[in-house]
Design an enzyme around this catalytic site. Structure first.
Site, PDB file in Angstrom:
ATOM      1  N   GLY A  66       0.827  -1.188   0.000  1.00 10.94           N
ATOM      2  CA  GLY A  66       0.000   0.000   0.000  1.00 10.94           C
ATOM      3  C   GLY A  66       0.862   1.238   0.000  1.00 10.94           C
ATOM      4  N   THR A  67       0.382   2.243  -0.684  1.00 14.01           N
ATOM      5  CA  THR A  67       1.090   3.512  -0.743  1.00 14.01           C
ATOM      6  C   THR A  67       0.206   4.498  -1.476  1.00 14.01           C
ATOM      7  OG1 THR A  67       3.216   4.527  -1.251  1.00 14.01           O
ATOM      8  CG2 THR A  67       2.259   3.180  -2.965  1.00 14.01           C
ATOM      9  N   THR A  68       0.621   5.738  -1.513  1.00 10.69           N
ATOM     10  CA  THR A  68      -0.023   6.720  -2.379  1.00 10.69           C
ATOM     11  C   THR A  68       1.053   7.610  -2.977  1.00 10.69           C
ATOM     12  OG1 THR A  68      -1.960   6.754  -0.928  1.00 10.69           O
ATOM     13  CG2 THR A  68      -1.783   8.505  -2.555  1.00 10.69           C
ATOM     14  N   LYS A  99      10.076   7.667  -1.585  1.00  9.86           N
ATOM     15  CA  LYS A  99       9.500   7.100  -2.801  1.00  9.86           C
ATOM     16  C   LYS A  99       9.636   8.027  -4.001  1.00  9.86           C
ATOM     17  CE  LYS A  99       6.224   4.548  -0.011  1.00  9.86           C
ATOM     18  NZ  LYS A  99       4.819   4.390   0.361  1.00  9.86           N
TER      19      LYS A  99
END
Length: 203
Positions: A66-68, A99
């Protein structure tokens, strides 16, 4: 024991901690018992891991991530904003992942999904890409898809980030407004998405 089976221990107990009667010696030889996890060049990791998600010998791998991340073009260039949480299933591995990756002096990348896949593609891009045409924005995935647009968001929180972006995006944003919009979108996504979080990094 499953890791030992994959690594191919020689069958002795030297791999154990000394308090359990082992020796833990760097000279212990490990020959691959099972080369099933060896992926040949050009093989698609997603296809390779698919059968492990169903289970092999009662063991399932569930590589949830999960990430955004998001990036968008505006009249002064491109804004990139990301969260900093790395998750492995429901386990939070770290809150300090950068990131936003500088691929070369003219090219930035973000990563969502499997970090190893992302690093592979970013290394490939660093070797083969230059962008002399000015600001550009592309989405590239593990299947080789490449799309160009004014805005992209990826990861499990992307739908929340898109909601904020849709309500505030204009091409003529000032630099300050653009940074603020990117930070707000990631902050709201991290608040709503269980797998996103940490701090907001933007460039």
């Amino acid at each position: 024991m499953a890791l030992l089976k994959i690594c191919g221990s020689s069958g002795n107990e030297d791999w154990r901690s000394p308090i359990y009667g082992g020796k833990i010696s760097p000279t212990i030889s490990y020959n691959p018992y099972n080369t099933e996890l060896t992926v040949p060049p050009g093989y698609q990791p997603a296809k390779f891991l698919h059968h492990l998600e169903r289970g092999v010998d009662g063991v399932k791998l569930e590589p949830w991530h999960g990430t955004t991340t998001l990036a968008f073009k505006f009249h002064n260039g491109v804004i990139v904003a990301v969260d900093s949480r790395a998750s492995a299933g429901s386990y939070i591995a770290t809150l300090k992942v950068n990131k936003v990756i500088e691929i070369n002096p003219y090219l930035l990348g973000t990563m969502s999904g499997c970090a190893a896949d992302c690093q592979y593609w970013e290394r490939l891009l660093a070797k083969e890409c230059s962008n002399p045409q000015g600001p550009g924005l592309y989405y590239v995935d593990e299947n080789g898809t490449r799309l160009s647009n004014n805005m992209f968001s990826t990861g499990s929180g992307s739908s929340f980030a898109y909601g904020v972006m849709d309500s505030g995006y204009r091409y003529d944003l000032t630099t300050e407004e653009a940074y603020d919009l990117g930070r707000r979108a990631i902050t709201y996504a991290a608040h709503r998405d269980n797998f996103s979080g940490g701090v907001v990094n933007s460039k």
